[in-house]
Write an enzyme that holds these catalytic residues in place. Sequence first.
Site, mmCIF file in Angstrom:
data_model
loop_
_atom_site.group_PDB
_atom_site.id
_atom_site.type_symbol
_atom_site.label_atom_id
_atom_site.label_comp_id
_atom_site.label_asym_id
_atom_site.label_seq_id
_atom_site.Cartn_x
_atom_site.Cartn_y
_atom_site.Cartn_z
ATOM 1 N N HIS A 106 -2.045 -0.468 -7.174
ATOM 2 C CA HIS A 106 -2.970 0.250 -5.484
ATOM 3 C C HIS A 106 -3.025 1.891 -5.922
ATOM 4 C CE1 HIS A 106 -3.366 1.807 -1.145
ATOM 5 N NE2 HIS A 106 -4.495 0.898 -1.606
ATOM 6 N N TYR A 161 -0.571 0.637 5.975
ATOM 7 C CA TYR A 161 -0.170 -0.797 4.959
ATOM 8 C C TYR A 161 0.046 -1.544 6.198
ATOM 9 C CZ TYR A 161 -0.593 3.429 1.781
ATOM 10 O OH TYR A 161 -0.562 4.837 1.241
ATOM 11 N N ARG A 190 -1.903 9.282 -4.758
ATOM 12 C CA ARG A 190 -0.852 8.768 -3.978
ATOM 13 C C ARG A 190 -1.200 7.663 -5.202
ATOM 14 N NH1 ARG A 190 3.100 9.387 -0.121
ATOM 15 N NH2 ARG A 190 2.708 11.979 1.431
ATOM 16 N N GLN A 205 5.720 -6.299 7.373
ATOM 17 C CA GLN A 205 6.000 -4.840 7.336
ATOM 18 C C GLN A 205 4.209 -3.725 7.779
ATOM 19 O OE1 GLN A 205 8.605 -3.304 3.996
ATOM 20 N NE2 GLN A 205 7.779 -1.688 4.177
ATOM 21 N N ARG A 255 -16.816 7.712 25.967
ATOM 22 C CA ARG A 255 -14.829 8.293 25.423
ATOM 23 C C ARG A 255 -14.771 8.461 24.213
ATOM 24 N NH1 ARG A 255 -13.511 2.634 28.098
ATOM 25 N NH2 ARG A 255 -15.664 2.272 26.672
ATOM 26 N N ARG A 296 7.834 10.800 -9.089
ATOM 27 C CA ARG A 296 7.689 9.946 -9.287
ATOM 28 C C ARG A 296 6.075 9.827 -10.230
ATOM 29 N NH1 ARG A 296 6.486 4.679 -5.940
ATOM 30 N NH2 ARG A 296 6.697 3.127 -7.615
ATOM 31 N N HIS A 305 0.473 2.549 -7.843
ATOM 32 C CA HIS A 305 1.271 1.518 -7.690
ATOM 33 C C HIS A 305 1.569 0.196 -6.989
ATOM 34 C CE1 HIS A 305 2.796 5.626 -5.434
ATOM 35 N NE2 HIS A 305 3.030 5.888 -6.452
ATOM 36 N N LYS A 347 -1.073 -6.820 0.466
ATOM 37 C CA LYS A 347 -1.092 -5.817 1.987
ATOM 38 C C LYS A 347 -2.647 -5.573 2.196
ATOM 39 C CE LYS A 347 0.084 -2.247 -0.948
ATOM 40 N NZ LYS A 347 0.566 -1.479 -2.277
#
Length: 188
Positions: free
Chosen positions: A118, A131, A59, A47, A23, A166, A62, A71
């Site tokens: 990260h 996250y 990315r 969150q 499956r 950024r 940060h 996280k």
Amino acid sequence: MQVLPTTLDGVLILAPTPHRDERGLFTRTFDTATAARAGLDPAAFVQDSQSRSRRGVVRGLHGRVGGGEAKLVRVAHGAVHDVVVDARPGSPTFGRWEAFRLDDVDFHVLSVPRGCLHGHQTLTDTADVCYRIDAEHDPAEDVAVHHLDPDLGVGWPLPVSLVSDRDAAAGSWAALVATLTGDGPGRG
């Protein structure tokens, strides 16, 4: 779910056992008992966020100053080259980084403690990164170090295809260190 150490102080991999059959598959993406045994407070995560990126996109790198955030990072679809930089001045691995492959095959969950930077680069056509974060976002605490900072020397496996404005304007590792250690104004 197993808990695997890494070379960075406090950074862990939570490794589930995906069950595959005709499956498809089923896997656990979070387990409060495993998190608690690993020294994480399962109730602290307030969150959940998700990003989707194309191949070659970077990315990061940060992080947060002040209270910061811990996280749990996992990939729901695709694969990424995930990088954690220890930016905790009192840590025995301060200034070191380690890279991990996170993908939709092994479904490893990376536990990133407060005080670390990260980032990730997408290795597949697209990747969805999820996250679970233990603090509400406070933009005043945001810091970023340029993904090509020569002092860190992070090796990205693909040519970098795109970064945000950024991230392109992010500061240097040296400036962040000066800010964190009080050795100068820095701009992180």
